[in-house]
Write a protein that holds these residues in place. Structure first.
Motif, PDB file in Angstrom:
ATOM      1  N   PHE A 508       0.829  -1.203   0.000  1.00  0.00           N
ATOM      2  CA  PHE A 508       0.000   0.000   0.000  1.00  0.00           C
ATOM      3  C   PHE A 508       0.862   1.250   0.000  1.00  0.00           C
ATOM      4  O   PHE A 508       1.924   1.287   0.628  1.00  0.00           O
ATOM      5  N   LEU A 546      -6.345   0.072   6.852  1.00  0.00           N
ATOM      6  CA  LEU A 546      -6.748  -0.851   5.786  1.00  0.00           C
ATOM      7  C   LEU A 546      -7.781  -1.841   6.301  1.00  0.00           C
ATOM      8  O   LEU A 546      -8.751  -2.149   5.614  1.00  0.00           O
ATOM      9  N   ARG A 549     -11.096  -0.516   6.403  1.00  0.00           N
ATOM     10  CA  ARG A 549     -11.540  -0.169   5.044  1.00  0.00           C
ATOM     11  C   ARG A 549     -11.629   1.344   4.834  1.00  0.00           C
ATOM     12  O   ARG A 549     -12.498   1.837   4.127  1.00  0.00           O
ATOM     13  N   TYR A 551      -9.110   2.830   3.462  1.00  0.00           N
ATOM     14  CA  TYR A 551      -8.458   2.906   2.158  1.00  0.00           C
ATOM     15  C   TYR A 551      -8.609   1.543   1.492  1.00  0.00           C
ATOM     16  O   TYR A 551      -8.461   0.518   2.160  1.00  0.00           O
ATOM     17  N   GLU A 552      -8.918   1.543   0.204  1.00  0.00           N
ATOM     18  CA  GLU A 552      -9.125   0.249  -0.452  1.00  0.00           C
ATOM     19  C   GLU A 552      -8.239   0.053  -1.675  1.00  0.00           C
ATOM     20  O   GLU A 552      -8.334  -0.963  -2.332  1.00  0.00           O
ATOM     21  N   TYR A 554      -5.303  -0.856  -2.154  1.00  0.00           N
ATOM     22  CA  TYR A 554      -4.073  -1.601  -1.852  1.00  0.00           C
ATOM     23  C   TYR A 554      -3.981  -2.812  -2.775  1.00  0.00           C
ATOM     24  O   TYR A 554      -4.971  -3.207  -3.393  1.00  0.00           O
TER      25      TYR A 554
END
Lengths: 755, 162
Positions: A508, A546, A549, A551-552, A554
């Protein structure tokens, strides 16, 4: 052999590159994939590419030629990110480092995958498995809308930007629809009042040409009464219309504000990473007001003025077509000037918007931090900074207002000049040929002419309002059109979480310039209490982000109970998790509402129970207003330890299956620390728990510990196992033990002094 | 903990790689493979250059490059030039907008290039010394050294965004 056209690549290989490299590939070892770059090794824009086969890599750029290396010659492959671009570096077995490809960040993710591929193949990994990973990266890379080029959250996602509603006007029309009845009724009233407004000049003609010359007092009284009646009807209709308009406008803007706020709630964290809160506040408040003014001008004023324009022109033509044509002469010039003005003023409004947003951003930044400003006696500095921003705004506003005010005056001058011409020509006709044009007709005509230029003036100025509104609409649509958090699992997999968590090869980066997590893989079993440790900036909080969720985008997979978290209904997923933040966020509300934030339907006794478990009930009940105590913004009025316990009470009330605790780093006294530790112990009992731990006492509760360093999991095991390893964890514990010992000594000294 | 500063005459710095240097103190200590980075890449181009080792740990800070011996200064400057290489925009050839995405075609000191800007408010920063820094949708950086030195057309195209 020639390079296969169907080879995996980020963009087509140029003919010049193809021609230079075609002969370098054997039939038995074709290129598997290629990275087509846009820089040469000297950093100039040029054609370059990196081809990878199962045994070797070939790099080419037109300036520096070909580099051909077998994997067996390579010790390590790595991507070195620099300030403005990145370089693919190879270290050969003899320790020599060579740059083989330079590239812009547009292909950085693929180059990372290529470096991993080479390193993994060299360490004996299965080529097919590794190739799958590379394919996944290419697929992710291609997730762009073919129409507008916007990056999609998923290769199969619809582009929200191109969903057919991207036009500014059509987007805003949906806010007019609910007010259609009011607007239509208001329009009918407008037609009535416009018709009334057209009557008085005609009455003037009758008065001057017929009633006054005949000295007919009775007819004069009747005409004046009729005129008064016309005025009364005109202004009553106008009043009703204004009221309806106000209602419609307020409702429209309220709907718009609600939608922006609702959308803002569902935007991903990445949006807020790049957008200041001040600019979002500016959009909700100022920009919607500008749009409101414009929408009302278009839906109402514009229509009214159009009626007026048509009505006047028809009446004028029936009165005297020659004079009418003379009156219309300046219109094309007015339209040309208006167009020129629109082009000139539009960039000014964009700049003005930037300056306004900068001020909002500064306010959003500094007002909540007023305590910090005072504590550093920086009031003067803060005022100076604000003055600078305000002056920037003023200077930009001066430029815009110069253009915005000069233009209408030019128009007005032209209108006035038009009237003067009518007086000159019409007056001459009245003197020379009174049978063709009477004095009454001329006076009446002049009245209509001045009335005629009101709508012309309006439409000329509408451009100003339009450009201003357009600048605001663009900013509002930035939010309304922004891609919301994706939820491809909506409605799916809504079964209670048991708590098994698995990270599989997760990579990421917040942006392409810096990798934050690299190849993170681990498994947490249901009921495990896992401590995550590492130095500041090592990637601990990113792991949690992460998992939550936030940020998605990755690479790799995160699974919970064997299901990819992206395939689980987002609301359900988050509802199953409890999150105790490092710096608990309190709302400006009562304590009870702050605790019940996690479960608004909880019974009051459940809230009390949660507070008791969190060791918060004691201090709350001693407050004068107890649970009804109103907290200031961000929990002003409570100590750090108290806020932490309220935050724990929130998590208790939510009763989550999976718990995430980001332990506070701020030091609290031993007694408070003990109360917090007790509360955490009660909270984590029987739940899968992940703790970002800073204290030794917290770590001792964990049955598994993950050590994160520079975005990688470098150690994974129990406290005892990692201590025996004498690695990074061992060192961290030693430092921690020393600092806790020092802390204990300081506290003991203070205690002695107080006693 | 004390920061270790290098004032100038006490070291000899030699190039190791395109972005790495070796530092030899006149006391005899040698530090190899250090990466020079600016602590103030925007506001201070020749002052406070940090030297990082392979682990990213700071080993020393050079206070002012101008106080180093010429060979040492050149070694550092070469590394910095390589690391901080960003295209300098000389002319804005085209600026178009579609669906709120701005496409800029520019002539730079490194050739002609086209890039996207998603949010001009955050992507374009105007500095007090007249420089303009631009970040495109792929996180690549560009610099306009002095807006006023661009041709009139380029200025007209850029002005709405600054």
């Amino acid at each position: 052999m020639s390079i296969p056209r169907s080879m995996l690549t980020n963009k087509p290989v140029t003919e010049s590159v193809r021609a230079a490299t075609d002969e370098l590939f054997g039939e038995d070892d074709p290129p598997l994939f290629a990275v087509v770059s846009d820089l040469n090794l000297n950093g100039c824009y040029d054609n370059s590419a990196l081809f990878v086969t199962s045994q070797k890599l070939i790099a080419f750029d037109e300036e520096n030629g070909i580099i051909n290396l077998f994997f067996s010659q390579i010790k390590t492959a790595e991507v070195k990110r620099m300030y403005g671009n990145a370089v693919f570096k190879i270290t050969t077995n003899d320790g020599k480092r060579t740059d083989i490809l330079r590239f812009t960040y547009s292909v950085a993710e693929i180059c990372d995958a290529v470096a991993n591929f080479i390193n993994h193949i060299n360490s004996g990994e299965d080529i097919e498995l590794e190739l799958d990973m590379v394919r996944a990266t290419y697929k992710n890379m291609r997730s762009f809308c073919p129409k507008c080029g916007r990056k999609l959250s998923n290769p199969d996602a619809n582009c929200i930007n191109c969903s057919g509603k991207s036009k500014v006007v059509s987007k805003l029309l949906i806010y007019i629809k609910p007010q259609l009845k009011r607007i239509i009724f208001s329009l009918i009233l407008s037609m009535g009042s416009t018709a009334m407004a057209l009557v008085p000049p005609y009455v003037t003609k009758i008065m001057v040409d017929e009633i006054l010359p005949q000295s007919n007092k009775r007819l004069l009284a009747i005409t004046v009464a009729a005129l008064l009646g016309v005025y009364i009807v005109q202004y009553i209709l106008g009043g009703c219309r204004a009221y309806l308009l106000r209602l419609a406008g307020d409702s429209m803007v309220t709907d718009l504000k609600k939608d922006i706020y609702a959308k803002a709630q569902h935007l991903p964290m990445s949006f807020y990473d790049k957008t200041s809160t001040g600019s979002v506040i500016n959009r909700v408040n100022s920009d919607t007001a500008i749009i409101q003014t414009f929408m009302l001008r278009v839906t109402q004023e514009a229509v009214v003025q159009l009626f007026m324009l048509v009505g006047i022109v028809v009446i004028m033509f029936t009165m005297n077509w020659k004079l009418t044509l003379l009156s219309l002469a300046p219109v094309p010039i007015v339209i040309c000037i208006s167009k020129f003005f629109g082009k000139k003023i539009a960039p000014m409004y964009r700049r003005l918007w930037r300056r306004g947003t900068a001020i909002s951003g500064l306010l959003a930044d500094t007002i909540p931090a007023v305590r910090v400003i005072k504590s550093f006696t920086s009031e003067k500095r803060a005022v100076e900074k604000f003055s600078r921003y305000a002056n920037d705004f003023l200077s930009e506003s001066k430029k815009a207002s110069k253009t915005a005010t000069v233009f209408p005056h030019i128009i007005t001058f032209m209108i006035t000049s038009g009237s003067v011409i009518i007086w000159l020509v019409g007056g001459t006709w009245v003197i020379e040929r009174p049978e063709a044009l009477t004095l009454g007709l001329l006076v009446s005509f002049i009245s209509y002419t001045s009335m005629f230029y009101t709508p012309v003036n309006f439409f000329a100025n509408l451009n100003d309002s339009y450009q201003n509104a357009l600048a605001s609409a663009e900013k509002i649509l930035d939010i309304i059109n922004a891609e919301p958090e994706t939820d491809f699992g909506k409605g799916k997999n809504k079964t209670g979480l048991k708590g098994k968590i698995e990270f599989r090869n997760v990579n990421f980066s917040f942006d392409r310039t810096k990798r934050v997590l690299t190849n993170v893989s681990f498994v947490i079993n249901p009921g495990d209490i896992v401590g995550i440790v590492g130095t500041t900036g090592s990637g601990k909080t990113t792991l949690i982000n992460l998992l939550m969720r936030f940020y998605e985008n990755y690479e790799g997979e995160i699974l919970v109970d064997g299901k990819n978290i992206k395939d689980i209904d987002l609301n359900f997923y988050r509802s199953q998790m409890g999150f105790v933040q490092q710096e608990p966020m309190m709302f400006r509300d009562t304590i009870i509402n702050n605790i019940a934030y996690s479960n608004p339907n909880a019974h009051v006794e459940q809230v009390l129970h949660a507070a008791e478990i969190a060791n918060a009930h004691g201090f709350i009940s001693r407050l004068p207003d107890a649970y009804d105590t109103m907290l200031g913004e961000r929990g002003v009025g409570l100590s750090g330890g108290e806020k932490q316990r309220i935050s724990i009470a929130r998590a208790v009330l939510k009763n989550p299956g999976l718990l995430i605790i980001d332990e506070a780093t701020s030091a609290v006294d031993s007694e408070t620390e003990k109360l917090i530790q007790e509360a955490i112990e009660r909270l984590i009992r029987g739940r899968t728990t992940i703790m970002i731990a800073h204290r030794l006492s917290t770590l001792r509760k964990a049955n598994r510990i993950l050590v994160v360093d520079k975005g990688e999991i470098i150690e994974n095991g129990s406290h005892e196992e990692l201590m025996a390893l004498q690695g990074k964890y061992y060192k961290l514990i030693q430092i921690q033990s020393m600092s806790e010992q020092v802390q204990a000594e300081i506290e003991a000294e203070n205690f002695e002094m107080v006693r | 903990m004390q920061l270790r500063y290098i004032d100038g005459p006490e070291v000899r710095i030699t190039a190791y790689d395109r972005i790495f240097v070796n530092v030899e103190f006149f006391g005899g200590e040698v530090l190899t493979e250090l990466e020079p980075r600016r602590l103030f890449p925007i506001s201070g181009l020749t002052k406070y250059i940090t030297l990082l080792d392979n682990e990213g740990n700071e080993r020393a800070i050079i206070r002012n490059l101008n106080n180093l011996m010429p060979e040492s200064r050149d070694a550092i400057l070469d590394c910095l030039k390589e690391y901080y290489m960003i295209p300098r925009i000389k002319r804005l050839i085209k600026r178009t907008e579609k669906f709120k995405i701005w496409m800029w075609t520019v002539e730079t000191d490194r050739g002609i290039y086209t890039f996207e800007i998603r949010n001009s408010f955050t992507a374009i920063k105007v500095l007090h010394d007249g420089r303009i820094l631009i970040l495109d949708a792929n996180d690549n950086r560009y610099e306009i050294p002095d807006l006023n030195k661009l041709d009139k057309r380029s200025i007209r195209l850029i002005l709405p965004d600054v």
